[in-house]
Design an enzyme around this catalytic site. Structure first.
Site, PDB file in Angstrom:
ATOM      1  N   LYS A 120     -51.551  33.768 -18.613  1.00 50.60           N
ATOM      2  CA  LYS A 120     -52.949  33.585 -19.518  1.00 50.60           C
ATOM      3  C   LYS A 120     -52.346  32.792 -20.780  1.00 50.60           C
ATOM      4  CE  LYS A 120     -57.163  35.716 -21.339  1.00 50.60           C
ATOM      5  NZ  LYS A 120     -57.144  34.846 -22.726  1.00 50.60           N
TER       6      LYS A 120
ATOM      7  N   CYS B 274     -46.519  45.265 -66.878  1.00 52.17           N
ATOM      8  CA  CYS B 274     -46.611  45.228 -68.364  1.00 52.17           C
ATOM      9  C   CYS B 274     -45.885  46.842 -68.806  1.00 52.17           C
ATOM     10  CB  CYS B 274     -47.974  45.392 -68.638  1.00 52.17           C
ATOM     11  SG  CYS B 274     -48.842  46.671 -67.932  1.00 52.17           S
TER      12      CYS B 274
ATOM     13  N   CYS C 237     -52.368  43.607 -68.972  1.00 49.20           N
ATOM     14  CA  CYS C 237     -51.430  43.561 -67.701  1.00 49.20           C
ATOM     15  C   CYS C 237     -51.221  41.991 -67.230  1.00 49.20           C
ATOM     16  CB  CYS C 237     -51.626  44.225 -66.895  1.00 49.20           C
ATOM     17  SG  CYS C 237     -50.624  44.240 -65.377  1.00 49.20           S
TER      18      CYS C 237
ATOM     19  N   LYS D 176     -53.913  42.047 -20.319  1.00 46.48           N
ATOM     20  CA  LYS D 176     -53.491  41.765 -21.794  1.00 46.48           C
ATOM     21  C   LYS D 176     -52.389  42.593 -22.015  1.00 46.48           C
ATOM     22  CE  LYS D 176     -56.969  39.090 -23.633  1.00 46.48           C
ATOM     23  NZ  LYS D 176     -57.664  38.764 -24.876  1.00 46.48           N
TER      24      LYS D 176
ATOM     25  N   CYS E 112     -52.996  50.273 -62.852  1.00 39.78           N
ATOM     26  CA  CYS E 112     -52.631  50.017 -64.305  1.00 39.78           C
ATOM     27  C   CYS E 112     -53.795  49.809 -65.043  1.00 39.78           C
ATOM     28  CB  CYS E 112     -51.644  48.862 -64.186  1.00 39.78           C
ATOM     29  SG  CYS E 112     -51.425  48.060 -65.702  1.00 39.78           S
TER      30      CYS E 112
ATOM     31  N   ASP F 143     -52.519  30.748 -24.163  1.00 38.35           N
ATOM     32  CA  ASP F 143     -53.410  31.065 -25.365  1.00 38.35           C
ATOM     33  C   ASP F 143     -53.365  29.943 -26.059  1.00 38.35           C
ATOM     34  OD1 ASP F 143     -54.497  32.505 -27.292  1.00 38.35           O
ATOM     35  OD2 ASP F 143     -52.956  33.274 -28.189  1.00 38.35           O
TER      36      ASP F 143
ATOM     37  N   TYR G 249     -56.132  24.970 -14.061  1.00 38.53           N
ATOM     38  CA  TYR G 249     -56.167  26.125 -13.233  1.00 38.53           C
ATOM     39  C   TYR G 249     -57.271  26.500 -12.649  1.00 38.53           C
ATOM     40  CZ  TYR G 249     -57.512  28.060 -17.813  1.00 38.53           C
ATOM     41  OH  TYR G 249     -58.104  28.172 -18.854  1.00 38.53           O
TER      42      TYR G 249
ATOM     43  N   GLU H 291     -51.633  34.503 -12.397  1.00 37.96           N
ATOM     44  CA  GLU H 291     -51.227  33.115 -13.366  1.00 37.96           C
ATOM     45  C   GLU H 291     -51.078  33.510 -14.832  1.00 37.96           C
ATOM     46  OE1 GLU H 291     -54.701  30.523 -13.085  1.00 37.96           O
ATOM     47  OE2 GLU H 291     -54.473  30.617 -10.967  1.00 37.96           O
TER      48      GLU H 291
ATOM     49  N   CYS I 101     -46.170  50.410 -64.826  1.00 41.42           N
ATOM     50  CA  CYS I 101     -46.545  49.198 -64.051  1.00 41.42           C
ATOM     51  C   CYS I 101     -45.372  48.123 -64.141  1.00 41.42           C
ATOM     52  CB  CYS I 101     -47.883  48.721 -64.810  1.00 41.42           C
ATOM     53  SG  CYS I 101     -48.134  46.869 -64.389  1.00 41.42           S
TER      54      CYS I 101
HETATM   55  P1  AMP Z   1     -61.055  35.495 -23.134  1.00 42.54           P
HETATM   56  O1  AMP Z   1     -61.274  34.294 -24.135  1.00 42.54           O
HETATM   57  O2  AMP Z   1     -59.959  36.560 -23.677  1.00 42.54           O
HETATM   58  O3  AMP Z   1     -62.062  35.977 -22.670  1.00 42.54           O
HETATM   59  O4  AMP Z   1     -60.051  34.824 -21.842  1.00 42.54           O
HETATM   60  C1  AMP Z   1     -60.857  33.783 -21.199  1.00 42.54           C
HETATM   61  C2  AMP Z   1     -60.143  32.545 -21.426  1.00 42.54           C
HETATM   62  O5  AMP Z   1     -58.731  32.602 -20.874  1.00 42.54           O
HETATM   63  C3  AMP Z   1     -60.530  31.499 -20.417  1.00 42.54           C
HETATM   64  O6  AMP Z   1     -61.731  30.922 -21.186  1.00 42.54           O
HETATM   65  C4  AMP Z   1     -59.757  30.416 -20.601  1.00 42.54           C
HETATM   66  O7  AMP Z   1     -59.842  29.617 -21.464  1.00 42.54           O
HETATM   67  C5  AMP Z   1     -58.181  31.196 -20.849  1.00 42.54           C
HETATM   68  N1  AMP Z   1     -57.199  31.110 -19.787  1.00 42.54           N
HETATM   69  C6  AMP Z   1     -55.893  30.858 -20.191  1.00 42.54           C
HETATM   70  N2  AMP Z   1     -55.143  30.900 -19.125  1.00 42.54           N
HETATM   71  C7  AMP Z   1     -55.968  31.237 -18.079  1.00 42.54           C
HETATM   72  C8  AMP Z   1     -55.807  31.137 -16.532  1.00 42.54           C
HETATM   73  N3  AMP Z   1     -54.721  30.797 -15.702  1.00 42.54           N
HETATM   74  N4  AMP Z   1     -57.013  31.283 -16.049  1.00 42.54           N
HETATM   75  C9  AMP Z   1     -58.164  31.543 -16.336  1.00 42.54           C
HETATM   76  N5  AMP Z   1     -58.263  31.597 -17.705  1.00 42.54           N
HETATM   77  C10 AMP Z   1     -57.472  31.330 -18.498  1.00 42.54           C
END
Ligand code: AMP
Length: 712
Positions: free
Chosen positions: A128, A429, A449, A332, A444, A130, A244, A126, A426
């Site tokens: 991740k 100045c 200045c 990551k 400087c 942010d 999820y 899935e 500088c």
């Molecule tokens: P980290 O904060 O870097 O340890 O990553 C973990 C966090 O990623 C989890 O607490 C979720 O909030 C987030 N996250 C985002 N997408 C997903 C996903 N598809 N499955 C599980 N966690 C996810």
């Protein structure tokens, strides 16, 4: 608006012979179209038709208030959060994830899992997302609670605000209820609340236009928007969710992650479509590679791929570590890198006179924001990287935050590009720049200045120092240019009239000069006045003495609670202060030996700036004397910085340290706590959550906060 008028209460009431039935029908219809629009991204009716359904429902509810229920689509905003979000104890811990920093680490993990399980393993990949984690509880199919992750054990109740997020169903769809183990029971689903990139940019543009601080990234914007006291503000922030996970898999009939995703979809949740069921580690790797290529075009930020073992039974066998499940990993992405052209290298003069080369770049988008400048630190660094004006350079964000020039693409170097040289004088100045023995920086050294003066003035007014709200770069620059403000004392002689008539160096449409104006002037005067009462440590930090940062300033102020005492202290006395070595002691001594500097302090005092801490009068009871705290992770729930939290603990007598040892009393672990958390666990140091910390600060003592006294 037109639609609303069509359905006044009377018309609606007369239309419906059985209002209760009609209300229920309308709600189902509206829920269905909300689901099509937000979760499936496939609307079936026009916006106008949808508005019309809502208008009828609203009118009917107005005529029959007894029919209003909290899960009605009309009730997405209601109530008020009050002073504080209440704490929610997670019945099942909200874990974070272990990371794989590159594809090889990912392969090693999938191989390990396959070996541990001893047979073929299916994985679900899935994106991740942010954003900020969220837990949504449904009782008998109706949304009853929304909570943030907090430290994983205790989060905050953000139900009122989450109800305004339109892709969160207020009721589960019938197919969802059918998939529950117990239709009348409780189920907690988990996901991520996020802000799309475009909304984030619009929000930040509006913030900048209103002279407010922009959010650093969409993740902070989402977390901040969720923690609004007024849910109407949250509603306007365009938050979305992707769901999820489930807290307890026993609450649904699904037996795998893949089935769970189907159930979530069927229940009405917004589930990310970019998911893949993989049967070999090679498939997992291929999916991760394909996503990295796609990242830039997605309308929301992702920072990796989460790979999960599909079978719940296998997940149970693998179990959890203290922090994370063993059956999942976050791959990551490597930090995003872009190329752009280095147009110039300018130099910037800091408040201590240090001159820093800065790369001026063709603006380029990197990891969520536009980069046009990046520090090159010093001359040695410019030569080490061998970047030359005209070069095509590689830019990335260190820790995905601070932009950094990695180096040139040599094959694209224009002919005749010259190695860069530090200017001899500088830029502000024109005094000659000097480089002291063993120092990387050129300086400087002129006392006159203007660039240094500007930086010193800005530093004095900055948040960590005297916090003169509104005294920003543009205004200070105008005050310096006009000759009205030369040193920090001059701030305190400014009048309302002078500020209101300050020429901002710009003209309006009619070609008339723009002045600061009365409203802003009055605010600034009030802010200047308020700054006079800051604690001594802020004054000391604000003076900009070399090597005296915030922490050192606090240590000095604690040891010498009056400025006069500090000015008289000799090097030995200074060096005996905790955290102050001989270099700092020398620097403080040198600063106060200078007649001009002493004069500034005395003039500030005459202007009414407080030069002492009346520790005895208003100090909080020192209930934490002798207890050492270490803060780690971010305090997202309260929005405090670690410095602020540390200062409040110190005010109660605590010591705040940056490293964990056996002597540490407590580790306070905020969100995304790192190695310090692990160290605390391994040394048996008690770990406090942010909620514990807030309770402690409010209660005033460990005992009253119900926290066990430290054993060390
Ligand atoms: P980290 O904060 O870097 O340890 O990553 C973990 C966090 O990623 C989890 O607490 C979720 O909030 C987030 N996250 C985002 N997408 C997903 C996903 N598809 N499955 C599980 N966690 C996810």
């Amino acid at each position: 608006m037109e639609q609303e008028r069509m359905f006044d209460a009377e018309t609606a009431a007369s239309l419906a012979s059985d209002p209760a039935q009609r209300v229920e029908k309308l709600r189902r219809e509206i829920e269905h179209h909300t689901y099509c629009y937000y979760a499936l991204d496939a609307p079936e009716i026009s916006d106008a038709a949808f508005d019309s359904l809502m208008a009828e429902l609203r009118a009917l509810e107005a005529a029959h208030p007894e029919l209003v229920t909290p899960s009605s689509p009309t009730q997405r905003v209601g109530g008020y959060v009050g002073e504080q979000f209440s704490a929610v104890h997670h019945a099942r811990r909200m874990y974070s994830l272990d990371n794989a920093m590159d594809l090889d680490e990912l392969d090693a993990w999938t191989q390990r899992i396959v070996e541990a399980v001893g047979s073929a393993v299916e994985f679900v990949c899935e994106l991740k997302i942010d954003g900020s984690s969220i837990a949504l509880t449904y009782d008998a199919g109706t949304l009853s609670k929304a909570a943030t992750r907090g430290d994983g054990v205790t989060g905050e109740d953000v139900t009122v605000n989450m109800r305004t997020v339109r892709d969160v169903p207020l009721r589960l769809r019938d197919e969802g209820v059918a998939g529950l183990s117990d239709a009348d029971g409780s189920v907690e689903v988990r996901g991520e609340v996020y802000m799309p990139k475009a909304s984030f940019e619009a929000l930040n543009a509006a913030a900048v236009a209103n002279e407010k601080a922009p959010f650093a990234n969409p993740r902070n914007a989402a977390a901040g928007s969720l923690r609004q006291k007024d849910p109407a503000v949250t509603k306007n922030r365009d938050l979305s969710t992707f769901v999820y996970a489930i807290a307890d898999e026993a609450s649904v009939k699904a037996r795998t992650q893949w089935e769970l995703l189907s159930w979530l979809r069927a229940s009405g949740f917004h589930v990310n479509p970019d998911v893949k069921l993989c049967v070999t580690p090679a498939d997992v790797r291929a999916f991760c590679e394909s996503v990295a290529d796609k990242r830039a075009v997605l309308p929301y930020e992702i920072d990796g791929v989460v790979v999960k073992v599909n079978s719940f039974a296998t997940q149970r066998e693998l179990g959890f570590t203290a922090k994370a499940p063993r059956w999942a990993i976050a791959y990551k992405f490597p930090p995003e890198e872009k190329t752009t052209v280095l147009r110039a290298i300018s130099v910037q003069v800091g408040r201590t006179g240090a001159v820093t080369p800065v790369a001026e770049l063709d603006p380029v988008r990197v990891a969520g924001s536009t980069v046009a400048r990046a520090t090159l630190h010093n001359l040695d660094e410019v030569h080490r990287k061998d970047v030359r004006v005209g070069d095509t350079v590689i830019v990335r964000k260190a820790g995905d935050v601070i932009p950094e020039v990695l180096g040139p693409v040599l094959s694209l170097r224009p002919e005749g590009a010259q190695s860069w040289r530090m200017p001899e004088s500088c830029p502000s100045c024109s005094s000659p720049l000097v480089r002291e023995e063993g120092e990387a920086a050129f300086r400087c050294v002129s006392m006159d200045c203007p660039a240094q003066a500007l930086e010193r003035l800005l530093h004095w007014a900055s948040r960590g120092a005297m916090d003169i709200d509104g005294m920003g770069e543009e205004i200070v620059a105008r005050l310096v240019e006009s000759g009205r403000v030369r040193d920090v004392v001059d701030y305190y002689t400014l009048t309302d009239y002078e500020l209101a008539t300050l020429d901002m160096g710009r003209v309006n449409k009619e070609g008339e000069p723009i002045h600061l104006g009365g409203t802003l002037a009055a605010k600034l005067i009030a802010a200047i006045e308020a700054s006079k009462a800051r604690p001594l440590a802020r004054v000391l930090f604000g003076l900009g003495i070399r090597h005296v940062g915030k922490t050192v300033a606090e240590q000095l102020a604690a040891a010498f609670p009056r400025m006069e005492l500090l000015m008289q202290a000799d090097e030995e006395q200074l060096a005996s202060v905790d955290g102050v070595g001989s270099v700092i002691a020398q620097s403080v001594r040198a600063f106060f030996s200078n007649e001009d500097n002493r004069d500034v302090v005395h003039r500030l005092e005459r202007m009414g700036v407080r030069m002492e801490d009346d520790a005895a009068d208003d100090a909080a009871p020192q209930t934490l004397a002798g207890v050492t705290f270490v803060l780690t992770g971010s305090l997202v729930e309260s929005g405090m910085t670690r410095d602020e939290a540390g200062a409040r603990l110190k005010a109660m007598g605590a010591k705040v340290s940056s490293s964990v040892s056996k002597k540490t009393g407590y580790v306070v672990a905020g969100e995304a706590a790192g190695s310090k958390y692990d160290k605390a666990v391994s040394l048996g140091v008690p770990v406090l959550s942010e909620a514990d910390l807030l309770r402690l600060l409010a209660a005033g003592s460990l005992e009253e906060a119900g926290i066990e006294a430290p054993s060390r």
